[in-house]
Design an enzyme around this catalytic site. Structure first.
Site, PDB file in Angstrom:
ATOM      1  N   ASP A 101       0.832  -1.206   0.000  1.00 28.47           N
ATOM      2  CA  ASP A 101       0.000   0.000   0.000  1.00 28.47           C
ATOM      3  C   ASP A 101       0.867   1.257   0.000  1.00 28.47           C
ATOM      4  OD1 ASP A 101      -2.248  -1.555   0.079  1.00 28.47           O
ATOM      5  OD2 ASP A 101      -2.472  -1.425   2.265  1.00 28.47           O
TER       6      ASP A 101
HETATM    7  N1  URA Z   1      -1.419  -5.993   3.633  1.00 24.31           N
HETATM    8  C1  URA Z   1      -1.880  -4.725   3.711  1.00 24.31           C
HETATM    9  O1  URA Z   1      -2.922  -4.469   4.283  1.00 24.31           O
HETATM   10  N2  URA Z   1      -1.153  -3.751   3.121  1.00 24.31           N
HETATM   11  C2  URA Z   1       0.023  -3.974   2.500  1.00 24.31           C
HETATM   12  O2  URA Z   1       0.647  -3.035   2.001  1.00 24.31           O
HETATM   13  C3  URA Z   1       0.492  -5.303   2.432  1.00 24.31           C
HETATM   14  C4  URA Z   1      -0.247  -6.294   3.009  1.00 24.31           C
END
Ligand code: URA
Length: 238
Positions: A101
């Site tokens: 993310d």
């Molecule tokens: N899970 C999440 O919620 N965000 C990420 O960036 C990676 C795994």
């Protein structure tokens, strides 16, 4: 071995869809032989000619980045945000394997090797990823047990391989957890904790398969060694 249409597309000659059209319309030769069926696989030594032009194939490159916050895990961003690809000094057409993310930090591989991408992204290969998650609350003992036993997220079970509470601070009402999962669903860690009402306020991927962040600060990257690339390929057989 890689699919012919993919190799043509990855060379930058055209898109995958157009490459398929070129193959089925009889415009593609491999080692001097006409190939007009989709699904044909080629290896790195095969000579590919499309519309009379020899396809130039890029050497494969592999980078391990410790992603900083506020970067998008993609090649381009329609909102004009900074991309992790822009952090890597290369003229090769690389892309990330999987995603982190925008506000997540940690390890991510970037490459132009579509075969490795397919292999690592395929759920059947169960690549372990370890995350350090800071949560907005003190963890209830019962919830810890529930998290360890696994939870159904959007209709599908998610069972961590490991779940370890690193900090559980009642006074300041927060906790830090190390969680290892093999899945790659988008936002899976955040969704996992929000299932029991916890919000992830910070998220870092500290381990990807056998690769750790111990030699890379956030924002730094390095090339993977040949040995590491072979070991990643070998994950398929473990
Ligand atoms: N899970 C999440 O919620 N965000 C990420 O960036 C990676 C795994």
């Amino acid at each position: 071995m890689e699919r012919l249409q993919k190799v043509i597309a990855e060379s930058g000659y055209t898109s995958r869809r157009k490459a398929e059209e070129l193959i089925t319309s009889g415009k593609v030769y491999v080692n001097g032989n006409l190939v007009n069926t989709l699904g044909t696989k080629v290896n790195s030594d095969d000579e590919i000619i499309v519309n009379g032009v020899m396809i130039k194939r890029e050497d494969k490159v592999y980078y391990l980045l410790n992603k900083p916050k506020n970067y998008v895990s993609s090649v381009k961003d329609e909102k004009g945000r900074k991309t992790i690809v822009s952090l890597i000094n290369t003229d090769k057409r690389i892309y990330p394997i999987g995603r982190l993310d925008y506000n997540t930090t940690g390890l991510i591989i970037l490459t132009n090797d579509g075969e490795l991408d397919n292999l690592l992204a395929h759920p059947s290969n169960h690549i372990e990823k370890t995350y350090i998650a800071r949560l907005d609350k003190y963890l209830d003992v019962e919830d810890i047990l529930k998290f360890k036993k696994g939870l159904v997220i959007n209709g599908r079970m998610c069972l961590p391989t490991r779940f370890k509470v690193k900090t559980n601070n009642k006074t300041n009402n927060y906790s830090v957890v190390e969680i290892t999962i093999t899945e790659g669903r988008n936002h899976i860690v955040k969704n996992y904790f929000s299932e029991l009402g916890y919000k992830v306020t910070r998220l870092h991927r500290s381990k990807y398969a056998f690769l750790t962040d111990s030699d890379l600060n956030v924002g730094e990257y390095r090339k993977l060694t040949i040995k590491e690339v072979h070991k990643l390929y070998a994950c398929k057989y473990q």
